[in-house]
Write an enzyme that holds these catalytic residues in place. Structure first.
Site, PDB file in Angstrom:
ATOM      1  N   LYS A   1      -8.511  -4.733  -4.576  1.00 11.51           N
ATOM      2  CA  LYS A   1      -7.581  -4.971  -5.694  1.00 11.51           C
ATOM      3  C   LYS A   1      -7.735  -6.421  -6.181  1.00 11.51           C
ATOM      4  O   LYS A   1      -8.852  -6.943  -6.192  1.00 11.51           O
ATOM      5  CB  LYS A   1      -6.153  -4.628  -5.265  1.00 11.51           C
ATOM      6  CG  LYS A   1      -6.072  -3.211  -4.673  1.00 11.51           C
ATOM      7  CD  LYS A   1      -4.680  -2.724  -4.443  1.00 11.51           C
ATOM      8  CE  LYS A   1      -4.738  -1.308  -3.870  1.00 11.51           C
ATOM      9  NZ  LYS A   1      -3.429  -0.694  -3.705  1.00 11.51           N
TER      10      LYS A   1
ATOM     11  N   GLY B   1       0.669   0.989  -0.565  1.00  7.41           N
ATOM     12  CA  GLY B   1       1.259  -0.329  -0.307  1.00  7.41           C
ATOM     13  C   GLY B   1       2.695  -0.273   0.178  1.00  7.41           C
ATOM     14  O   GLY B   1       3.387  -1.291   0.219  1.00  7.41           O
TER      15      GLY B   1
ATOM     16  N   HIS C   1      -7.703   4.443 -10.761  1.00  5.51           N
ATOM     17  CA  HIS C   1      -6.722   4.107  -9.732  1.00  5.51           C
ATOM     18  C   HIS C   1      -5.321   4.129 -10.360  1.00  5.51           C
ATOM     19  O   HIS C   1      -5.158   3.770 -11.535  1.00  5.51           O
ATOM     20  CB  HIS C   1      -7.029   2.717  -9.153  1.00  5.51           C
ATOM     21  CG  HIS C   1      -6.225   2.429  -7.924  1.00  5.51           C
ATOM     22  ND1 HIS C   1      -4.916   2.021  -7.996  1.00  5.51           N
ATOM     23  CD2 HIS C   1      -6.528   2.527  -6.605  1.00  5.51           C
ATOM     24  CE1 HIS C   1      -4.445   1.877  -6.766  1.00  5.51           C
ATOM     25  NE2 HIS C   1      -5.409   2.181  -5.910  1.00  5.51           N
TER      26      HIS C   1
ATOM     27  N   SER D   1      -1.542   3.580   2.352  1.00  8.38           N
ATOM     28  CA  SER D   1      -1.079   3.060   3.646  1.00  8.38           C
ATOM     29  C   SER D   1      -1.915   3.558   4.825  1.00  8.38           C
ATOM     30  O   SER D   1      -1.375   3.838   5.899  1.00  8.38           O
ATOM     31  CB  SER D   1       0.400   3.372   3.852  1.00  8.38           C
ATOM     32  OG  SER D   1       1.178   2.705   2.872  1.00  8.38           O
TER      33      SER D   1
ATOM     34  N   GLU E   1      -4.663   9.668  -3.852  1.00  3.82           N
ATOM     35  CA  GLU E   1      -3.752   8.612  -3.412  1.00  3.82           C
ATOM     36  C   GLU E   1      -2.361   8.862  -3.995  1.00  3.82           C
ATOM     37  O   GLU E   1      -2.129   8.544  -5.174  1.00  3.82           O
ATOM     38  CB  GLU E   1      -4.241   7.248  -3.888  1.00  3.82           C
ATOM     39  CG  GLU E   1      -5.617   6.871  -3.394  1.00  3.82           C
ATOM     40  CD  GLU E   1      -5.837   5.367  -3.466  1.00  3.82           C
ATOM     41  OE1 GLU E   1      -6.125   4.781  -2.428  1.00  3.82           O
ATOM     42  OE2 GLU E   1      -5.692   4.781  -4.549  1.00  3.82           O
TER      43      GLU E   1
ATOM     44  N   ASN F   1     -10.585  -1.066  -1.010  1.00  4.11           N
ATOM     45  CA  ASN F   1     -10.266  -1.516  -2.370  1.00  4.11           C
ATOM     46  C   ASN F   1      -9.505  -2.835  -2.255  1.00  4.11           C
ATOM     47  O   ASN F   1      -8.344  -2.843  -1.866  1.00  4.11           O
ATOM     48  CB  ASN F   1      -9.419  -0.439  -3.067  1.00  4.11           C
ATOM     49  CG  ASN F   1      -8.962  -0.884  -4.440  1.00  4.11           C
ATOM     50  OD1 ASN F   1      -9.407  -1.916  -4.953  1.00  4.11           O
ATOM     51  ND2 ASN F   1      -8.070  -0.116  -5.043  1.00  4.11           N
TER      52      ASN F   1
ATOM     53  N   GLU G   1      -2.943   2.182 -10.168  1.00  2.00           N
ATOM     54  CA  GLU G   1      -2.528   0.894 -10.735  1.00  2.00           C
ATOM     55  C   GLU G   1      -3.142   0.694 -12.115  1.00  2.00           C
ATOM     56  O   GLU G   1      -2.506   0.139 -13.017  1.00  2.00           O
ATOM     57  CB  GLU G   1      -2.901  -0.241  -9.768  1.00  2.00           C
ATOM     58  CG  GLU G   1      -1.986  -0.213  -8.542  1.00  2.00           C
ATOM     59  CD  GLU G   1      -2.626  -0.680  -7.252  1.00  2.00           C
ATOM     60  OE1 GLU G   1      -3.681  -1.334  -7.294  1.00  2.00           O
ATOM     61  OE2 GLU G   1      -2.050  -0.374  -6.187  1.00  2.00           O
TER      62      GLU G   1
HETATM   63  P1  13P Z   1      -2.833   0.497   0.621  1.00  2.00           P
HETATM   64  O1  13P Z   1      -3.842   0.938   1.666  1.00  2.00           O
HETATM   65  O2  13P Z   1      -2.567  -0.958   0.626  1.00  2.00           O
HETATM   66  O3  13P Z   1      -1.610   1.365   0.672  1.00  2.00           O
HETATM   67  O4  13P Z   1      -3.521   0.801  -0.810  1.00  2.00           O
HETATM   68  C1  13P Z   1      -4.080   2.023  -1.041  1.00  2.00           C
HETATM   69  C2  13P Z   1      -4.866   1.969  -2.288  1.00  2.00           C
HETATM   70  O5  13P Z   1      -4.316   1.916  -3.375  1.00  2.00           O
HETATM   71  C3  13P Z   1      -6.335   1.945  -2.191  1.00  2.00           C
HETATM   72  O6  13P Z   1      -6.917   2.137  -3.415  1.00  2.00           O
END
Ligand code: 13P
Length: 252
Positions: free
Chosen positions: A11, A174, A96, A213, A168, A9, A98
């Site tokens: 983002k 992150g 997601h 992560s 997640e 992803n 976010e």
């Molecule tokens: P990270 O791997 O950067 O922690 O992000 C995970 C994520 O949100 C994937 O959709």
């Protein structure tokens, strides 16, 4: 036997030019994944989708990070399913954390989008996961169960098996603070039991990913758990060398 899946992803990262560079350089990596019976894909921004489709080797899954369920209309800033289909996109990430957190996306909205995607023979990747506060209160399972039940509402088993779920935990995204494989398996196993309560044995066919992560150094741990079928990866999917290392370590 569920096929393993690695989805990057991206983002809000990479210009179209940078996305193109990644796509052009991914040929050998994608061939390696296919040879090892692993599905691999990336989810660029809307701006990057077309160039990745046009420049990536056949076999690389290219996913959007969102979609609107209506075919067209007065929805400023949105992109529709026919628009994605028109450039060859067949996968879409939905819900997601976010998008839920910053853009008020709900499980009910995801449910409508999932139904529209399935009607168009596309694959939704439905994300769920709890906040640190919910985790610390010990309410992870009931929280995630609610997201799953609302997301899958009214979707028959024959369609549910086409959906990919991604668990997640928000506190692991992150932050570098990944969930232990035991925590990930505990919640993902629970998600599968919720799906089994809805769909019986068909739940065994639904792929469930872990995200938060995930790095080349820890992906193998998750893959050793019986209910975890792959990973949804943010930061570590952006650079080719680390993406390649993720595939290699996922394959084992
Ligand atoms: P990270 O791997 O950067 O922690 O992000 C995970 C994520 O949100 C994937 O959709």
């Amino acid at each position: 036997m569920r096929k393993k899946l690695l989805l990057g992803n991206w983002k809000m990262n990479k210009t179209a030019e940078e996305a193109k560079e990644f796509a052009l350089a991914s040929k050998e990596m994608v061939a390696y994944a296919i040879a090892h019976n692993v599905d691999v894909g990336v989810a660029p921004t809307f701006i990057g989708l077309q160039t990745v489709v046009e420049n990536a080797p056949e076999g690389l899954i290219v996913a959007a990070q969102n979609v609107h369920e209506a075919d067209h209309g007065a929805y400023t800033g949105e992109v529709s399913i026919p628009m994605l289909k028109g450039i060859g996109i067949k996968w879409v990430i939905l819900g997601h954390s976010e998008r839920r957190g910053y853009f008020a996306e709900t499980s009910e909205a995801c449910n409508a989008k999932m139904k529209a995607l399935i009607a168009n023979e596309m694959t939704p990747v439905y994300c769920c996961g709890e906040s640190l506060e919910t985790f610390e209160k010990g309410q992870t399972k009931s929280f995630v169960e609610d997201q799953i039940r609302k997301g899958f509402e009214g979707i028959p088993a024959s369609d549910a098996v086409k959906i990919v779920v991604a668990y997640e935990p928000i506190w692991a995204i992150g932050t570098g603070k990944s969930a232990t494989k035991e925590i990930a398996e505990d919640t993902i196993g629970y998600i599968r039991s919720v799906l089994a309560s809805l769909y019986g044995e068909e739940a065994e066919k639904i792929r469930i990913l872990y995200g938060g992560s995930v790095k080349p150094g820890n992906i193998a741990e998750y893959m050793s758990e019986k209910d975890i079928d792959g990973a949804l990866v943010g930061g570590a999917s952006l650079a080719l060398d680390s993406y390649r290392a993720l595939i290699e370590n996922l394959v084992g």
